[in-house]
Design an enzyme around this catalytic site. Structure first.
Site, PDB file in Angstrom:
ATOM      1  N   LYS A  52     146.716  61.942  -5.530  1.00 22.46           N
ATOM      2  CA  LYS A  52     145.746  62.839  -5.807  1.00 22.46           C
ATOM      3  C   LYS A  52     146.251  64.077  -5.902  1.00 22.46           C
ATOM      4  O   LYS A  52     146.376  64.971  -6.820  1.00 22.46           O
ATOM      5  CB  LYS A  52     144.652  62.799  -5.033  1.00 22.46           C
ATOM      6  CG  LYS A  52     143.576  61.794  -5.553  1.00 22.46           C
ATOM      7  CD  LYS A  52     142.666  61.298  -4.342  1.00 22.46           C
ATOM      8  CE  LYS A  52     142.128  59.851  -4.620  1.00 22.46           C
ATOM      9  NZ  LYS A  52     141.165  59.316  -3.685  1.00 22.46           N
ATOM     10  N   GLN A  96     137.989  61.350   1.572  1.00 19.61           N
ATOM     11  CA  GLN A  96     138.681  59.898   1.349  1.00 19.61           C
ATOM     12  C   GLN A  96     138.004  58.515   2.212  1.00 19.61           C
ATOM     13  O   GLN A  96     137.993  58.863   3.441  1.00 19.61           O
ATOM     14  CB  GLN A  96     140.042  60.083   1.545  1.00 19.61           C
ATOM     15  CG  GLN A  96     141.006  58.926   1.265  1.00 19.61           C
ATOM     16  CD  GLN A  96     141.224  58.264  -0.366  1.00 19.61           C
ATOM     17  OE1 GLN A  96     141.490  59.245  -1.170  1.00 19.61           O
ATOM     18  NE2 GLN A  96     141.074  57.171  -0.510  1.00 19.61           N
ATOM     19  N   ASP A 119     133.698  62.757  -7.010  1.00 20.43           N
ATOM     20  CA  ASP A 119     133.904  61.219  -6.826  1.00 20.43           C
ATOM     21  C   ASP A 119     132.583  60.667  -7.348  1.00 20.43           C
ATOM     22  O   ASP A 119     132.627  59.371  -7.471  1.00 20.43           O
ATOM     23  CB  ASP A 119     133.997  61.097  -5.298  1.00 20.43           C
ATOM     24  CG  ASP A 119     135.486  60.451  -5.026  1.00 20.43           C
ATOM     25  OD1 ASP A 119     136.263  60.078  -6.080  1.00 20.43           O
ATOM     26  OD2 ASP A 119     135.829  60.188  -3.960  1.00 20.43           O
TER      27      ASP A 119
END
Ligand code: NAP
Length: 282
Positions: A52, A96, A119
């Site tokens: 990322k 995460q 997300d």
């Protein structure tokens, strides 16, 4: 032999488009910024976080990361999320997963401002997807939709069978396909006969995490096959959930592993960060 869907190429093109958008935003004094929070030392998470950061660097998105101690309390984690919610320079917040078991990941996802939830995991964004409204779509299903678009695969009226019903892949993909007028069936571990269901599908998506699960006798002639799985064999080889060798002989389109769905996920994350930055600066 099926057409092999080149996810690497589509992802590259997507990142290029995002880079151009970032340049335009920068000319207006806006630099999109993604903040990633990682808790503990999960080796796979470290690899994903690195990917990322690399992608942000490539497209010109500002990147910031918080590596938190595995023993951090839920309260401290929520305080950090709150701080980032209130920081106008942060456009996207990504927590995460997985988190250490003492932390409540659902509460943490809910704490993220849904306007910064790049997300697409916040219940508000999931709900908007179900309602067919514009929202942040979870990056892997969104990437699959982008692959369909790139290869001019129209889902309207097609029978789509999705194997796997996780919150990050299977379930949001159901909504994406429905929103594109497909007829969708979902299989999971309690499905009585996956083969019987899958073999009538125009499109089969495998997102289960079982190496080579989908065999040629589970797909019909000329089916479109999307393999989301990423499985590392004892030999070190990376394989998907689909037995590529045999299924590719029968399918009309197929995604390889690696180089299919995988590269799309991070590309769509970049897309979502820029979308967030644009919306927050309207
Ligand atoms: P997950 O949360 O473990 O969910 C797996 C799903 O598969 C569950 O719904 C489970 O059913 C179902 N399942 C398991 N065994 C089955 C069987 N024998 N028959 C039918 N269904 C079965 O997995 P995930 O996070 O969605 O990930 C799936 C795979 O995709 C993994 O290999 C993962 O590494 C990969 N992945 C790739 C990307 C990417 O960027 N390419 C992104 C995310 C995930 P139940 O619900 O009944 O348990």
């Amino acid at each position: 032999m099926a057409v092999i869907i080149d996810g690497k190429e589509v992802a590259k093109k997507t990142r290029e488009e995002v880079r151009e958008e970032v340049e335009t935003l920068k000319k207006k004094g806006i630099t999109p910024k993604l903040t990633v929070i990682m808790v503990g030392n999960n080796p796979a998470s470290k690899v994903y976080v690195k990917q990322k950061s690399k992608a942000c660097n490539e497209v010109g998105v500002e990147y910031e990361e918080y590596f938190l101690d595995a023993k951090i309390t839920q309260k401290k984690l929520l305080e950090l999320i709150e701080k980032l919610n209130n920081d106008a320079s942060v456009n996207g917040i990504l927590l995460q997963s997985p988190l250490p078991p003492h932390l409540d990941i659902n509460e943490a996802f809910r704490a993220i401002d849904y306007r910064k939830d790049v997300d697409g995991f916040h219940p508000m964004n999931v709900g908007k997807l179900v309602l067919g409204q514009d929202t942040f779509i979870s990056c892997t299903p969104y990437g699959i939709m982008r692959l369909f678009e790139a290869y001019k695969i129209d889902l309207c009226g097609k029978n789509v069978v999705i194997i796997g019903r996780s919150n990050i892949v299977g379930k949001p993909l159901v909504q994406c396909c429905l929103n594109h007028n497909a007829t969708v069936t979902v299989c999971h571990s309690k499905t009585k006969d996956v083969r019987e269901v899958a073999k009538n599908a125009d499109v089969v998506v495998a997102a289960i995490g079982k190496p080579n699960f989908v065999k040629a006798d589970m797909v019909k002639e000329n089916a479109i096959v999307i393999d989301v799985g990423i499985n590392r064999l004892d030999t070190g080889k990376l394989v998907g959930d689909v037995d590529f060798e045999t299924v590719s002989q029968k399918a009309s389109y197929i995604t390889p592993v690696p180089g299919g769905v995988g590269p799309m996920t991070v590309a769509m994350l970049m897309n979502n960060v820029v979308k967030a930055a644009k919306q927050q600066n309207q």
